[in-house]
Design a protein around this motif. Structure first.
Motif, mmCIF file in Angstrom:
data_model
loop_
_atom_site.group_PDB
_atom_site.id
_atom_site.type_symbol
_atom_site.label_atom_id
_atom_site.label_comp_id
_atom_site.label_asym_id
_atom_site.label_seq_id
_atom_site.Cartn_x
_atom_site.Cartn_y
_atom_site.Cartn_z
ATOM 1 N N VAL A 1 36.129 46.073 35.655
ATOM 2 C CA VAL A 1 37.554 45.850 35.487
ATOM 3 C C VAL A 1 38.345 46.367 36.678
ATOM 4 N N HIS B 1 35.462 37.463 40.950
ATOM 5 C CA HIS B 1 34.973 36.469 39.998
ATOM 6 C C HIS B 1 33.624 36.805 39.380
ATOM 7 N N ALA C 1 32.514 40.131 38.781
ATOM 8 C CA ALA C 1 32.545 41.465 38.153
ATOM 9 C C ALA C 1 31.652 42.481 38.873
ATOM 10 N N SER D 1 43.319 41.914 37.570
ATOM 11 C CA SER D 1 41.893 41.998 37.304
ATOM 12 C C SER D 1 41.570 41.182 36.059
ATOM 13 N N ASN D 2 40.566 41.585 35.319
ATOM 14 C CA ASN D 2 40.142 40.874 34.118
ATOM 15 C C ASN D 2 41.013 41.323 32.949
ATOM 16 N N THR E 1 34.737 37.827 31.918
ATOM 17 C CA THR E 1 34.090 38.459 33.067
ATOM 18 C C THR E 1 34.922 38.328 34.324
ATOM 19 N N ASP F 1 38.255 37.519 36.877
ATOM 20 C CA ASP F 1 39.665 37.894 36.918
ATOM 21 C C ASP F 1 40.551 36.763 36.413
ATOM 22 N N ASP F 2 41.714 37.149 35.903
ATOM 23 C CA ASP F 2 42.691 36.230 35.348
ATOM 24 C C ASP F 2 43.992 36.320 36.139
#
Length: 309
Positions: free
Chosen positions: A67, A114, A116, A157-158, A163, A165-166
């Motif tokens: 994360v 992307h 993790a 981050s996520n 898993t 990132d957003d």
């Protein structure tokens, strides 16, 4: 100029589009400008071999690592030159590296991890109202249009429980939207987080501030009060109610995070003041008091960047 890692790309705006804009501004012909249209480049950060453990212990650190990344800091100068500052392993940044050029038309540039592994491997950026994605060392890929409707675009981050990132985007009405990442740069349809986010003139985050393995963000209002929004891991309701951190944050003209700067497993905050000095607020892992006392990590020159990410 303050600088740190490398990525190579061609221009996302077509040479013809860039030429038309430039010609309109300086009165030259389109053909003449097209021949000189900038080719963009950038370089990814250099990963350090440093432990991710800390106050969380080994198992928690492994969760947090996915994360909270350990990213280099990038800055875009007014002429489009990109500079990179790699982590020095002790809570600061190395000397600047010229990481490319041609970024003068880009905005809302944000790093993305992307796979993790704890290090950014790509960028999202908005240019000419369109969102683009580019892997470090690759070429830009058009994701879609309509992004000119947003006045803030960033990845914390996520934040969706998966898993990869957003991405968040705030529109002119103050509504915050959540786009989930597939790990390829492509995104799901957006989910509405809520309204009222225009109350904040700074919003940032890059990982876990509170030690629960979920990505958090901080937001500053017009009065200089900073709030913590704890992540939930629920993509439809990604944040808990805000927690007041404290006032006086209007002393800074830019707040950003690149993740964990000092390799203790907790996300940190970087702040730039009006004199161009850079400060680091190391994360504590405590939601009620998320930052240690600030430490100066850059004396001057940081106001030369129009974008930092």
């Amino acid at each position: 100029m303050a600088k740190s890692s490398g990525l190579k790309r061609t221009g996302f705006l077509s040479r013809v589009t860039v030429a038309a804009i430039t010609a309109a501004l300086v009165g030259t012909t389109t053909a003449a400008v097209a021949a000189d249209a900038p080719q963009r480049s950038a370089q990814s950060g250099t990963a350090l071999s440093a432990p991710r453990a800390g106050a969380f212990g080994a198992s928690a650190a492994a969760t947090t690592a996915a994360v909270t990344p350990n990213n280099s800091l990038f800055g875009v100068a007014g002429n489009g030159t990109l500079y990179r500052y790699d982590l020095n392993g002790s809570g600061g940044f190395k000397a600047s590296v010229n990481a490319g050029g041609g970024w003068q038309y880009s905005k809302f540039i944000t790093q993305a991890d992307h796979n993790a592994d704890g290090f950014a491997d790509a960028l999202w950026f908005v240019e000419n109202g369109r969102l683009a994605h580019m892997k470090f060392g690759g070429s830009p890929v058009d994701i879609g249009g309509g992004w000119g409707a947003y006045n803030k675009v960033f990845s914390a981050s996520n934040t969706g429980g998966g898993t990869a990132d957003d991405l968040f985007a705030r529109d002119s009405a103050g509504v915050l939207w959540h786009y989930l990442g597939y790990g390829t740069g492509k995104l799901t349809p957006r989910y509405k987080v809520g309204g009222g986010w225009n109350a904040y003139n700074q919003i940032t985050g890059k990982g876990d501030l509170t030690g629960d393995g979920k990505a958090d963000i901080v937001a500053r209002n017009g009065s200089g009060v900073l709030y913590l929004y704890k992540g939930t891991g629920n993509y439809k309701a990604p944040f808990s109610a805000p927690i007041r951190i404290g006032g006086g944050w209007n002393a800074f003209n830019n707040l950003l995070s690149v993740g964990d700067v000092n390799f203790d497993g907790t996300a940190d905050l970087v702040a730039r003041d009006s004199t161009g000095a850079l400060w680091l607020y190391k994360g504590t892992g405590n939601a009620n008091a998320p930052f240690h006392t600030k430490v100066k990590i850059g004396t001057s020159g940081w106001n030369g960047f129009k974008i930092m990410f």
